[in-house]
Design a protein around this motif. Structure first.
Motif, PDB file in Angstrom:
ATOM      1  N   GLU A   1     -48.559 -80.146  14.927  1.00 41.54           N
ATOM      2  CA  GLU A   1     -49.329 -79.373  15.889  1.00 41.54           C
ATOM      3  C   GLU A   1     -48.470 -79.000  17.094  1.00 41.54           C
ATOM      4  O   GLU A   1     -47.690 -79.797  17.592  1.00 41.54           O
ATOM      5  N   GLY A   2     -48.610 -77.743  17.525  1.00 40.02           N
ATOM      6  CA  GLY A   2     -47.979 -77.297  18.755  1.00 40.02           C
ATOM      7  C   GLY A   2     -46.575 -76.740  18.615  1.00 40.02           C
ATOM      8  O   GLY A   2     -46.003 -76.272  19.581  1.00 40.02           O
ATOM      9  N   ILE A   3     -46.019 -76.816  17.397  1.00 39.56           N
ATOM     10  CA  ILE A   3     -44.688 -76.255  17.188  1.00 39.56           C
ATOM     11  C   ILE A   3     -44.716 -75.292  16.008  1.00 39.56           C
ATOM     12  O   ILE A   3     -45.604 -75.361  15.161  1.00 39.56           O
ATOM     13  N   ASP A   4     -43.730 -74.412  15.968  1.00 42.97           N
ATOM     14  CA  ASP A   4     -43.562 -73.494  14.848  1.00 42.97           C
ATOM     15  C   ASP A   4     -42.066 -73.425  14.569  1.00 42.97           C
ATOM     16  O   ASP A   4     -41.301 -72.959  15.403  1.00 42.97           O
ATOM     17  N   ALA A   5     -41.665 -73.947  13.434  1.00 41.75           N
ATOM     18  CA  ALA A   5     -40.250 -73.985  13.064  1.00 41.75           C
ATOM     19  C   ALA A   5     -39.853 -72.712  12.337  1.00 41.75           C
ATOM     20  O   ALA A   5     -40.702 -72.042  11.738  1.00 41.75           O
ATOM     21  N   PRO A   6     -38.561 -72.384  12.379  1.00 43.23           N
ATOM     22  CA  PRO A   6     -38.109 -71.199  11.635  1.00 43.23           C
ATOM     23  C   PRO A   6     -38.456 -71.329  10.154  1.00 43.23           C
ATOM     24  O   PRO A   6     -38.429 -72.427   9.589  1.00 43.23           O
ATOM     25  N   GLU A   7     -38.791 -70.201   9.545  1.00 47.68           N
ATOM     26  CA  GLU A   7     -39.058 -70.183   8.113  1.00 47.68           C
ATOM     27  C   GLU A   7     -37.763 -70.505   7.360  1.00 47.68           C
ATOM     28  O   GLU A   7     -36.665 -70.264   7.868  1.00 47.68           O
ATOM     29  N   THR A   8     -37.879 -71.030   6.153  1.00 53.03           N
ATOM     30  CA  THR A   8     -36.717 -71.449   5.373  1.00 53.03           C
ATOM     31  C   THR A   8     -35.707 -70.320   5.177  1.00 53.03           C
ATOM     32  O   THR A   8     -34.504 -70.550   5.231  1.00 53.03           O
ATOM     33  N   LYS A   9     -36.182 -69.084   4.983  1.00 50.90           N
ATOM     34  CA  LYS A   9     -35.290 -67.946   4.746  1.00 50.90           C
ATOM     35  C   LYS A   9     -34.826 -67.280   6.040  1.00 50.90           C
ATOM     36  O   LYS A   9     -34.149 -66.269   6.014  1.00 50.90           O
TER      37      LYS A   9
ATOM     38  N   PHE B   1     -42.261 -89.273  19.681  1.00 49.71           N
ATOM     39  CA  PHE B   1     -43.221 -88.198  19.411  1.00 49.71           C
ATOM     40  C   PHE B   1     -42.413 -87.096  18.726  1.00 49.71           C
ATOM     41  O   PHE B   1     -41.696 -86.342  19.377  1.00 49.71           O
ATOM     42  N   ILE B   2     -42.503 -87.012  17.422  1.00 45.30           N
ATOM     43  CA  ILE B   2     -41.639 -86.156  16.607  1.00 45.30           C
ATOM     44  C   ILE B   2     -41.824 -84.672  16.931  1.00 45.30           C
ATOM     45  O   ILE B   2     -40.837 -83.925  16.994  1.00 45.30           O
ATOM     46  N   ASN B   3     -43.047 -84.225  17.159  1.00 48.00           N
ATOM     47  CA  ASN B   3     -43.287 -82.819  17.508  1.00 48.00           C
ATOM     48  C   ASN B   3     -42.446 -82.444  18.733  1.00 48.00           C
ATOM     49  O   ASN B   3     -41.779 -81.408  18.743  1.00 48.00           O
ATOM     50  N   LEU B   4     -42.486 -83.294  19.737  1.00 51.87           N
ATOM     51  CA  LEU B   4     -41.741 -83.059  20.971  1.00 51.87           C
ATOM     52  C   LEU B   4     -40.233 -83.144  20.718  1.00 51.87           C
ATOM     53  O   LEU B   4     -39.467 -82.341  21.257  1.00 51.87           O
ATOM     54  N   GLU B   5     -39.806 -84.063  19.890  1.00 51.21           N
ATOM     55  CA  GLU B   5     -38.381 -84.200  19.566  1.00 51.21           C
ATOM     56  C   GLU B   5     -37.830 -82.937  18.902  1.00 51.21           C
ATOM     57  O   GLU B   5     -36.707 -82.529  19.169  1.00 51.21           O
ATOM     58  N   MET B   6     -38.635 -82.307  18.039  1.00 50.17           N
ATOM     59  CA  MET B   6     -38.200 -81.067  17.389  1.00 50.17           C
ATOM     60  C   MET B   6     -37.950 -79.978  18.429  1.00 50.17           C
ATOM     61  O   MET B   6     -37.000 -79.197  18.296  1.00 50.17           O
ATOM     62  N   LEU B   7     -38.751 -79.931  19.475  1.00 48.33           N
ATOM     63  CA  LEU B   7     -38.554 -78.957  20.551  1.00 48.33           C
ATOM     64  C   LEU B   7     -37.328 -79.320  21.385  1.00 48.33           C
ATOM     65  O   LEU B   7     -36.525 -78.456  21.728  1.00 48.33           O
ATOM     66  N   ARG B   8     -37.181 -80.594  21.687  1.00 45.52           N
ATOM     67  CA  ARG B   8     -36.055 -81.045  22.514  1.00 45.52           C
ATOM     68  C   ARG B   8     -34.704 -80.743  21.873  1.00 45.52           C
ATOM     69  O   ARG B   8     -33.740 -80.468  22.563  1.00 45.52           O
ATOM     70  N   MET B   9     -34.641 -80.815  20.546  1.00 44.11           N
ATOM     71  CA  MET B   9     -33.367 -80.571  19.859  1.00 44.11           C
ATOM     72  C   MET B   9     -33.175 -79.106  19.486  1.00 44.11           C
ATOM     73  O   MET B   9     -32.193 -78.752  18.840  1.00 44.11           O
ATOM     74  N   GLY B  10     -34.128 -78.263  19.863  1.00 44.54           N
ATOM     75  CA  GLY B  10     -34.012 -76.835  19.578  1.00 44.54           C
ATOM     76  C   GLY B  10     -34.225 -76.514  18.114  1.00 44.54           C
ATOM     77  O   GLY B  10     -33.693 -75.538  17.593  1.00 44.54           O
ATOM     78  N   ALA B  11     -35.046 -77.306  17.448  1.00 39.85           N
ATOM     79  CA  ALA B  11     -35.302 -77.105  16.021  1.00 39.85           C
ATOM     80  C   ALA B  11     -36.614 -76.374  15.752  1.00 39.85           C
ATOM     81  O   ALA B  11     -36.964 -76.126  14.592  1.00 39.85           O
ATOM     82  N   ALA B  12     -37.341 -76.025  16.824  1.00 47.79           N
ATOM     83  CA  ALA B  12     -38.627 -75.331  16.665  1.00 47.79           C
ATOM     84  C   ALA B  12     -39.003 -74.659  17.982  1.00 47.79           C
ATOM     85  O   ALA B  12     -38.439 -74.956  19.032  1.00 47.79           O
ATOM     86  N   TRP B  13     -39.962 -73.752  17.882  1.00 43.29           N
ATOM     87  CA  TRP B  13     -40.547 -73.088  19.041  1.00 43.29           C
ATOM     88  C   TRP B  13     -41.796 -73.839  19.468  1.00 43.29           C
ATOM     89  O   TRP B  13     -42.497 -74.417  18.631  1.00 43.29           O
ATOM     90  N   HIS B  14     -42.115 -73.774  20.736  1.00 42.82           N
ATOM     91  CA  HIS B  14     -43.420 -74.216  21.218  1.00 42.82           C
ATOM     92  C   HIS B  14     -44.406 -73.122  20.814  1.00 42.82           C
ATOM     93  O   HIS B  14     -44.213 -71.959  21.171  1.00 42.82           O
TER      94      HIS B  14
ATOM     95  N   LYS C   1     -51.101 -75.521  24.682  1.00 45.49           N
ATOM     96  CA  LYS C   1     -50.827 -75.247  26.103  1.00 45.49           C
ATOM     97  C   LYS C   1     -50.095 -76.404  26.799  1.00 45.49           C
ATOM     98  O   LYS C   1     -50.051 -76.451  28.018  1.00 45.49           O
ATOM     99  N   SER C   2     -49.477 -77.293  26.056  1.00 47.03           N
ATOM    100  CA  SER C   2     -48.804 -78.443  26.634  1.00 47.03           C
ATOM    101  C   SER C   2     -47.634 -78.045  27.533  1.00 47.03           C
ATOM    102  O   SER C   2     -46.711 -77.356  27.104  1.00 47.03           O
ATOM    103  N   GLU C   3     -47.685 -78.502  28.774  1.00 43.07           N
ATOM    104  CA  GLU C   3     -46.576 -78.259  29.700  1.00 43.07           C
ATOM    105  C   GLU C   3     -45.328 -79.019  29.250  1.00 43.07           C
ATOM    106  O   GLU C   3     -44.213 -78.523  29.406  1.00 43.07           O
ATOM    107  N   GLU C   4     -45.533 -80.199  28.705  1.00 48.30           N
ATOM    108  CA  GLU C   4     -44.411 -81.008  28.225  1.00 48.30           C
ATOM    109  C   GLU C   4     -43.671 -80.284  27.097  1.00 48.30           C
ATOM    110  O   GLU C   4     -42.441 -80.263  27.057  1.00 48.30           O
ATOM    111  N   PHE C   5     -44.416 -79.656  26.197  1.00 46.11           N
ATOM    112  CA  PHE C   5     -43.804 -78.885  25.109  1.00 46.11           C
ATOM    113  C   PHE C   5     -43.046 -77.684  25.676  1.00 46.11           C
ATOM    114  O   PHE C   5     -41.934 -77.394  25.256  1.00 46.11           O
ATOM    115  N   ALA C   6     -43.670 -76.976  26.630  1.00 46.49           N
ATOM    116  CA  ALA C   6     -43.039 -75.790  27.229  1.00 46.49           C
ATOM    117  C   ALA C   6     -41.734 -76.176  27.929  1.00 46.49           C
ATOM    118  O   ALA C   6     -40.716 -75.482  27.784  1.00 46.49           O
TER     119      ALA C   6
END
Length: 168
Positions: free
Chosen positions: A58-66, A109-122, A128-133
């Motif tokens: 929830e709250g993230i969208d990762a790049p599609e595989t292709k 918190f894995i969702n947040l970790e994916m954002l922190r490492m630049g592996a997904a978009w918020h 609307k999480s400020e922490e995610f943004a």
């Protein structure tokens, strides 16, 4: 007059009960299980007892595989949690009947970790999480992961631009 007052009181109580029962649908649910498979950078299969649960982070969208950085995003998530016991906290499901979950492993918190490492978009459209943004902004600033590219295409745009005619 007493009957009318009683009617109003019962109507009010009925409305309160209906409101309370609808709020119960929003109660957080929790389960733990082993990550059986990482499907992509924001979707996993978790074994909850004997049941496989498909969970969308929830709250993230990762790049599609292709899409550029799609495979790297998937590998980042695999490295963190594939085959591991995770805790899933969730309140709702998406349009594809996947659990929209917050994933925790080893106090992270894995969702947040994916954002922190630049592996997904918020996924700001739905979260609307400020922490995610803030996590996304920091990754952008230091050009981590998918932000190494000057202007990466968000997955929602990639999906829209790559739909086949029969799906439109």
């Amino acid at each position: 007059m007493k009957q009318f007052a009683m009617f109003l009181m019962l109507s009010w109580l009925s409305a309160v009960c209906v409101a309370q029962s609808s709020k119960k649908g929003e109660e957080e649910k929790v389960f733990s299980g082993k990550v059986k498979k990482v499907i992509d950078g924001d979707t996993i299969l978790v074994l909850d007892g004997d049941i496989e649960q498909e969970v969308q982070l929830e709250g993230i969208d990762a790049p599609e595989t292709k899409q550029p950085y799609g495979k790297e995003s998937t590998k980042a998530l695999e490295k963190m949690i594939n085959g591991k016991e995770v805790t899933v906290k969730w309140k709702s499901m998406d349009n594809y009947d996947r659990i929209l979950g917050h994933i925790y492993y080893d106090e992270k918190f894995i969702n947040l970790e994916m954002l922190r490492m630049g592996a997904a978009w918020h996924y700001k459209q739905y979260n609307k999480s400020e922490e995610f943004a803030e996590a996304e902004e920091k990754a952008k600033e230091v050009k981590l992961g998918l932000w190494e590219e000057s202007s990466p295409t968000p997955p929602w745009e990639f999906r829209r631009n790559n739909r086949t005619k029969d799906k439109e």
